[in-house]
Design a protein around this motif. Structure first.
Motif, short mmCIF file in Angstrom:
data_model
loop_
_atom_site.label_atom_id
_atom_site.label_comp_id
_atom_site.label_asym_id
_atom_site.label_seq_id
_atom_site.Cartn_x
_atom_site.Cartn_y
_atom_site.Cartn_z
N GLU A 146 17.53 6.93 22.72
CA GLU A 146 16.54 6.71 23.77
C GLU A 146 16.37 5.22 24.07
O GLU A 146 15.79 4.84 25.07
N SER A 147 16.90 4.37 23.15
CA SER A 147 16.75 2.93 23.35
C SER A 147 17.54 2.46 24.57
O SER A 147 17.38 1.34 25.03
N GLN A 148 18.39 3.34 25.12
CA GLN A 148 19.17 3.00 26.29
C GLN A 148 18.43 3.35 27.58
O GLN A 148 19.05 3.48 28.63
N ALA A 149 17.13 3.53 27.50
CA ALA A 149 16.33 3.85 28.68
C ALA A 149 16.60 2.83 29.78
O ALA A 149 16.59 1.62 29.54
N GLY A 150 16.85 3.33 30.97
CA GLY A 150 17.18 2.45 32.08
C GLY A 150 15.96 1.78 32.68
O GLY A 150 14.81 2.12 32.37
N THR A 151 16.23 0.83 33.56
CA THR A 151 15.14 0.08 34.19
C THR A 151 14.22 0.99 34.98
O THR A 151 13.00 0.85 34.94
N GLU A 152 14.79 1.95 35.70
CA GLU A 152 13.97 2.85 36.50
C GLU A 152 13.06 3.70 35.62
O GLU A 152 11.88 3.92 35.94
N GLU A 153 13.59 4.16 34.51
CA GLU A 153 12.77 4.95 33.58
C GLU A 153 11.62 4.13 33.02
O GLU A 153 10.49 4.62 32.90
N MET A 154 11.91 2.87 32.69
CA MET A 154 10.85 2.01 32.16
C MET A 154 9.81 1.69 33.24
O MET A 154 8.61 1.62 32.96
N GLY B 52 1.14 8.39 30.05
CA GLY B 52 1.82 7.12 30.31
C GLY B 52 1.90 6.26 29.05
O GLY B 52 2.91 5.57 28.82
N TYR B 53 0.85 6.30 28.25
CA TYR B 53 0.85 5.56 26.98
C TYR B 53 1.93 6.12 26.06
O TYR B 53 2.68 5.38 25.41
N ARG B 54 2.04 7.45 26.01
CA ARG B 54 3.08 8.08 25.20
C ARG B 54 4.47 7.62 25.65
O ARG B 54 5.33 7.33 24.82
N GLU C 277 4.64 -8.89 36.16
CA GLU C 277 5.54 -9.91 36.71
C GLU C 277 6.77 -10.09 35.81
O GLU C 277 7.88 -10.30 36.30
N LEU C 278 6.57 -9.99 34.51
CA LEU C 278 7.67 -10.15 33.56
C LEU C 278 8.71 -9.05 33.71
O LEU C 278 9.89 -9.25 33.39
N PHE C 279 8.28 -7.90 34.21
CA PHE C 279 9.18 -6.75 34.31
C PHE C 279 10.43 -7.08 35.12
O PHE C 279 11.52 -6.57 34.82
N VAL C 280 10.31 -7.93 36.11
CA VAL C 280 11.45 -8.25 36.97
C VAL C 280 12.59 -8.85 36.16
O VAL C 280 13.75 -8.51 36.34
N ASP C 281 12.27 -9.75 35.24
CA ASP C 281 13.29 -10.44 34.45
C ASP C 281 13.59 -9.77 33.12
O ASP C 281 14.71 -9.87 32.61
N SER C 282 12.59 -9.10 32.53
CA SER C 282 12.79 -8.49 31.21
C SER C 282 11.98 -7.20 31.09
O SER C 282 10.89 -7.19 30.52
N PRO C 283 12.50 -6.11 31.64
CA PRO C 283 11.77 -4.84 31.62
C PRO C 283 11.36 -4.39 30.22
O PRO C 283 10.24 -3.94 30.02
N SER C 284 12.27 -4.49 29.26
CA SER C 284 11.96 -4.01 27.91
C SER C 284 10.83 -4.80 27.26
O SER C 284 9.96 -4.23 26.59
N THR C 285 10.82 -6.12 27.49
CA THR C 285 9.73 -6.94 26.94
C THR C 285 8.41 -6.60 27.61
O THR C 285 7.37 -6.52 26.96
N ALA C 286 8.45 -6.37 28.92
CA ALA C 286 7.24 -6.02 29.66
C ALA C 286 6.67 -4.70 29.16
O ALA C 286 5.45 -4.57 28.97
N VAL C 287 7.53 -3.72 28.94
CA VAL C 287 7.06 -2.43 28.45
C VAL C 287 6.45 -2.57 27.05
O VAL C 287 5.43 -1.96 26.75
N GLU D 224 8.96 3.68 35.71
CA GLU D 224 8.13 4.87 35.87
C GLU D 224 7.14 5.00 34.72
O GLU D 224 6.00 5.43 34.92
N ALA D 225 7.58 4.64 33.52
CA ALA D 225 6.67 4.70 32.37
C ALA D 225 5.50 3.74 32.56
O ALA D 225 4.34 4.08 32.27
N MET D 226 5.80 2.54 33.04
CA MET D 226 4.73 1.56 33.27
C MET D 226 3.80 2.00 34.39
O MET D 226 2.58 1.81 34.31
N LEU D 227 4.36 2.60 35.42
CA LEU D 227 3.51 3.10 36.51
C LEU D 227 2.53 4.14 36.00
O LEU D 227 1.35 4.14 36.36
N GLU D 228 3.03 5.05 35.16
CA GLU D 228 2.16 6.09 34.63
C GLU D 228 1.15 5.51 33.65
O GLU D 228 -0.01 5.93 33.61
#
Length: 212
Positions: free
Chosen positions: A158-166, A141-143, A92-102, A168-172
Motif C-alpha cells: 500500500e506504500s505505493q499509493a499514488g498521488t491521486e489516492e493521497m 478520512g482520518y483512517r 501547499e506542501l502537497f504539490v511538491d511532496s504529497p507523502s510528507t503532506a499526508v 482523495e484521502a486528504m480531501l476526505e
C-alpha cells in the motif's frame, strides 16, 4: 409477611426493573439506531466483519459504551488559528511532496482530536473509535490518511499509493478537520453542523496537483 421479606422483594423488583431499563436503553443503540448514528461507518464495520451484522453491531455498541459520554473541549482561538495554519501549510506542501503532506495531516488530526478531549494521538485505535462515535460522517478520512502513512512506514504494498489516492484521502480527511476546528455547537449525532465551510482555507482539488 415480615418487614425483612418485604424489603428483599422490593430490592428484587427494583433490580429487575433496572435491568429491563438497561436492556431497553442498550437496544436503542442497536440495529437501526446504530445505522443512524454511524452512517457509512456502520456499513464499513459490517464489511470488515465479513457481513456479520451482529459482530459489527457488538463492536459499534462497545464504542458507544466506551466513548459516548465524552464531551469535546472547545479550542482556544489562538490554537485554532495555529491548526488552520498547519493545515494550509500541508495543503501547499502537497504539490511538491504529497507523502510528507499526508503524514503531516495524519499527525495534525491526531493532535487536534487530542486537544478536543479525545484519547491521545499515541493511542490511534482508541482515538479513532471515539471519533467515530462523535464524528461518524467524516472519520473515514482520518483512517485513509493514517493507513497511507502506516503503510509507507511498514513498507507494505500500500506504500505505493499514488498521488491521486493521497489527494482523495486528504480531501476526505479535511471534512473531519473542519469538524474538529469548528467553534460551532455540536448536534450530538456525529455529523457536522454544516457551517464549517466558513473557515478560511484555500481550495484543494486537482488544480493543486499541477506540477506534482
Amino acid at each position: 409477611m415480615s418487614t425483612g421479606v418485604i424489603i428483599v422483594l422490593i430490592v428484587i423488583v427494583v433490580g429487575v426493573v433496572a435491568a429491563a431499563l438497561a436492556l431497553r436503553a442498550r437496544g436503542a443503540i442497536g440495529g437501526s439506531g446504530l445505522k443512524r448514528r454511524f452512517g457509512p461507518e456502520y456499513d464499513r464495520t459490517v464489511a470488515r466483519h465479513d457481513g456479520d451484522t451482529k459482530a459489527a453491531e457488538r463492536e459499534l455498541g462497545e464504542r458507544v459504551d466506551q466513548h459516548g459520554s465524552l464531551h469535546e473541549r472547545p479550542l482556544e482561538p489562538a490554537a485554532r488559528e495555529q491548526y488552520q495554519a498547519r493545515w494550509s501549510a500541508a495543503q501547499e506542501l502537497f504539490v511538491d511532496s504529497p507523502s510528507t503532506a499526508v503524514a503531516d495531516v495524519d499527525q495534525l488530526l491526531g493532535e487536534v482530536a487530542g486537544a478536543r478531549g479525545f484519547p491521545d494521538v499515541a493511542e490511534y485505535e482508541k482515538q479513532f473509535d471515539a471519533l467515530s462515535v462523535h464524528h461518524a460522517d467524516h472519520v473515514h478520512g482520518y483512517r485513509r490518511v493514517h493507513r497511507v502513512v502506516t503503510a509507507r512506514t511498514n513498507g507494505t504494498p500500500e506504500s505505493q499509493a499514488g498521488t491521486e489516492e493521497m489527494r482523495e484521502a486528504m480531501l476526505e480527511a479535511r471534512a473531519l478537520f473542519y469538524d474538529l476546528v469548528s467553534d460551532d455547537s455540536r448536534n450530538g449525532n456525529g455529523s457536522g453542523s454544516g457551517r464549517t465551510g466558513r473557515l478560511a482555507f484555500g481550495p484543494f482539488n486537482k488544480q493543486a496537483l499541477k506540477g506534482s
